[in-house]
Design a protein around this motif. Structure first.
Motif, PDB file in Angstrom:
ATOM      1  N   ALA A 143       0.864  -1.180   0.000  1.00 46.79           N
ATOM      2  CA  ALA A 143       0.000   0.000   0.000  1.00 46.79           C
ATOM      3  C   ALA A 143       0.901   1.231   0.000  1.00 46.79           C
ATOM      4  N   TYR A 144       1.533   1.459  -1.148  1.00 49.33           N
ATOM      5  CA  TYR A 144       2.457   2.573  -1.322  1.00 49.33           C
ATOM      6  C   TYR A 144       2.472   2.928  -2.803  1.00 49.33           C
ATOM      7  N   PRO A 145       2.531   4.219  -3.148  1.00 51.46           N
ATOM      8  CA  PRO A 145       2.487   4.598  -4.566  1.00 51.46           C
ATOM      9  C   PRO A 145       3.636   4.003  -5.383  1.00 51.46           C
ATOM     10  N   SER A 146       3.275   3.415  -6.497  1.00 53.03           N
ATOM     11  CA  SER A 146       4.271   2.885  -7.426  1.00 53.03           C
ATOM     12  C   SER A 146       4.810   4.023  -8.281  1.00 53.03           C
ATOM     13  N   ASN A 147       5.841   3.742  -9.060  1.00 53.98           N
ATOM     14  CA  ASN A 147       6.359   4.743 -10.004  1.00 53.98           C
ATOM     15  C   ASN A 147       5.267   5.181 -10.973  1.00 53.98           C
ATOM     16  N   VAL A 148       4.418   4.234 -11.404  1.00 53.96           N
ATOM     17  CA  VAL A 148       3.314   4.553 -12.315  1.00 53.96           C
ATOM     18  C   VAL A 148       2.316   5.474 -11.605  1.00 53.96           C
ATOM     19  N   ASP A 149       2.018   5.202 -10.339  1.00 53.67           N
ATOM     20  CA  ASP A 149       1.092   6.055  -9.580  1.00 53.67           C
ATOM     21  C   ASP A 149       1.618   7.485  -9.501  1.00 53.67           C
ATOM     22  N   VAL A 150       2.903   7.626  -9.234  1.00 51.88           N
ATOM     23  CA  VAL A 150       3.499   8.964  -9.129  1.00 51.88           C
ATOM     24  C   VAL A 150       3.453   9.650 -10.487  1.00 51.88           C
ATOM     25  N   ARG A 151       3.834   8.937 -11.533  1.00 53.06           N
ATOM     26  CA  ARG A 151       3.822   9.515 -12.888  1.00 53.06           C
ATOM     27  C   ARG A 151       2.412   9.928 -13.291  1.00 53.06           C
ATOM     28  N   ASN A 152       1.416   9.106 -12.963  1.00 52.51           N
ATOM     29  CA  ASN A 152       0.040   9.389 -13.365  1.00 52.51           C
ATOM     30  C   ASN A 152      -0.646  10.437 -12.485  1.00 52.51           C
ATOM     31  N   ALA A 153       0.020  10.894 -11.454  1.00 51.35           N
ATOM     32  CA  ALA A 153      -0.538  11.958 -10.620  1.00 51.35           C
ATOM     33  C   ALA A 153      -0.439  13.315 -11.317  1.00 51.35           C
ATOM     34  N   TYR A 154       0.249  13.359 -12.458  1.00 53.11           N
ATOM     35  CA  TYR A 154       0.478  14.609 -13.183  1.00 53.11           C
ATOM     36  C   TYR A 154      -0.071  14.510 -14.595  1.00 53.11           C
ATOM     37  N   TRP A 155      -0.440  15.687 -15.161  1.00 54.93           N
ATOM     38  CA  TRP A 155      -0.839  15.722 -16.558  1.00 54.93           C
ATOM     39  C   TRP A 155       0.342  15.257 -17.387  1.00 54.93           C
ATOM     40  N   PRO A 156       0.100  14.446 -18.411  1.00 56.96           N
ATOM     41  CA  PRO A 156       1.210  13.899 -19.219  1.00 56.96           C
ATOM     42  C   PRO A 156       2.172  14.988 -19.709  1.00 56.96           C
ATOM     43  N   GLY A 157       3.452  14.744 -19.488  1.00 55.48           N
ATOM     44  CA  GLY A 157       4.493  15.636 -19.970  1.00 55.48           C
ATOM     45  C   GLY A 157       4.653  16.913 -19.176  1.00 55.48           C
ATOM     46  N   THR A 158       3.969  17.011 -18.025  1.00 56.30           N
ATOM     47  CA  THR A 158       4.061  18.228 -17.216  1.00 56.30           C
ATOM     48  C   THR A 158       4.344  17.877 -15.763  1.00 56.30           C
ATOM     49  N   GLU A 159       4.501  18.897 -14.964  1.00 56.58           N
ATOM     50  CA  GLU A 159       4.573  18.724 -13.518  1.00 56.58           C
ATOM     51  C   GLU A 159       3.337  19.335 -12.867  1.00 56.58           C
ATOM     52  N   LEU A 160       2.243  19.417 -13.637  1.00 58.48           N
ATOM     53  CA  LEU A 160       0.980  19.938 -13.137  1.00 58.48           C
ATOM     54  C   LEU A 160       0.151  18.772 -12.594  1.00 58.48           C
ATOM     55  N   PRO A 161      -0.185  18.796 -11.296  1.00 56.89           N
ATOM     56  CA  PRO A 161      -0.927  17.672 -10.722  1.00 56.89           C
ATOM     57  C   PRO A 161      -2.345  17.581 -11.269  1.00 56.89           C
ATOM     58  N   ASN A 162      -2.803  16.343 -11.494  1.00 57.70           N
ATOM     59  CA  ASN A 162      -4.181  16.115 -11.924  1.00 57.70           C
ATOM     60  C   ASN A 162      -5.157  16.582 -10.854  1.00 57.70           C
ATOM     61  N   TYR A 163      -4.896  16.197  -9.618  1.00 59.12           N
ATOM     62  CA  TYR A 163      -5.763  16.523  -8.485  1.00 59.12           C
ATOM     63  C   TYR A 163      -4.875  17.017  -7.346  1.00 59.12           C
ATOM     64  N   PRO A 164      -4.548  18.307  -7.335  1.00 56.30           N
ATOM     65  CA  PRO A 164      -3.544  18.817  -6.400  1.00 56.30           C
ATOM     66  C   PRO A 164      -3.888  18.645  -4.923  1.00 56.30           C
ATOM     67  N   ASP A 165      -5.167  18.612  -4.572  1.00 56.26           N
ATOM     68  CA  ASP A 165      -5.543  18.508  -3.161  1.00 56.26           C
ATOM     69  C   ASP A 165      -6.010  17.106  -2.771  1.00 56.26           C
ATOM     70  N   ALA A 166      -5.897  16.155  -3.672  1.00 53.35           N
ATOM     71  CA  ALA A 166      -6.425  14.814  -3.434  1.00 53.35           C
ATOM     72  C   ALA A 166      -5.498  13.976  -2.570  1.00 53.35           C
ATOM     73  N   ILE A 167      -6.124  13.118  -1.796  1.00 55.08           N
ATOM     74  CA  ILE A 167      -5.395  12.083  -1.067  1.00 55.08           C
ATOM     75  C   ILE A 167      -5.572  10.794  -1.859  1.00 55.08           C
ATOM     76  N   TYR A 168      -4.455  10.151  -2.141  1.00 52.57           N
ATOM     77  CA  TYR A 168      -4.460   8.897  -2.878  1.00 52.57           C
ATOM     78  C   TYR A 168      -4.469   7.760  -1.868  1.00 52.57           C
ATOM     79  N   VAL A 169      -5.570   7.008  -1.820  1.00 50.94           N
ATOM     80  CA  VAL A 169      -5.680   5.863  -0.921  1.00 50.94           C
ATOM     81  C   VAL A 169      -5.340   4.618  -1.715  1.00 50.94           C
TER      82      VAL A 169
END
Length: 140
Positions: free
Chosen positions: A84-110
């Motif tokens: 129960a820990y973010p994978s590399n894919v989870d971290v990569r998918n937390a951002y809009w593709p090709g950017t460092e802009l978060p998809n959901y900046p205030d979200a908690i990922y469970v």
């Protein structure tokens, strides 16, 4: 901190177990760190180490959250054979593709680990600027 009622927490676990051996996913609507509504969603690309929310379903859920006067405070998904820990894919998918802009900046990922299906483990995280920070998940 993320607070979730016992019945809602159990629905997350049941949804993830039902999707095993593939990842399951969904969204959490609420206010001030308290989950008020759980959205059990379909994995549009089911696999044991990947999930993707179907765009139309995601749109409908976001609209319902807004119409209910809630905020989208979290997302959840399972790791059928992982921690129960973010994978590399989870971290990569937390951002809009090709950017460092978060998809959901205030979200908690469970993330719910099903390594021991008789004792699933759920942990919450924020992912900001590529950094992972644990957020307590409390079942009330």
């Amino acid at each position: 901190m993320l607070n979730i009622k016992k019945a809602d927490f159990q629905s997350l676990i049941d949804h993830c177990l039902a999707g095993y051996p593939n990842e399951s996913c969904g969204m959490l609507g609420g206010k001030d760190g308290r989950v008020e509504k759980v959205y059990l969603m379909q994995n549009a690309k089911p696999g044991p180490d990947y999930y993707e929310m179907e765009p139309e379903e995601q749109f409908r859920v976001m609209k319902d959250i807004r119409d209910s006067g809630l905020d989208m405070i979290g997302l959840f998904h399972s790791h059928p054979a992982g921690q129960a820990y973010p994978s590399n894919v989870d971290v990569r998918n937390a951002y809009w593709p090709g950017t460092e802009l978060p998809n959901y900046p205030d979200a908690i990922y469970v993330i719910i680990s099903l390594m021991d299906r008789s004792k699933p483990v759920a942990r919450g995280f924020t992912i900001e600027e590529g950094k992972i920070n644990e957020i307590p998940v409390t079942v009330i």
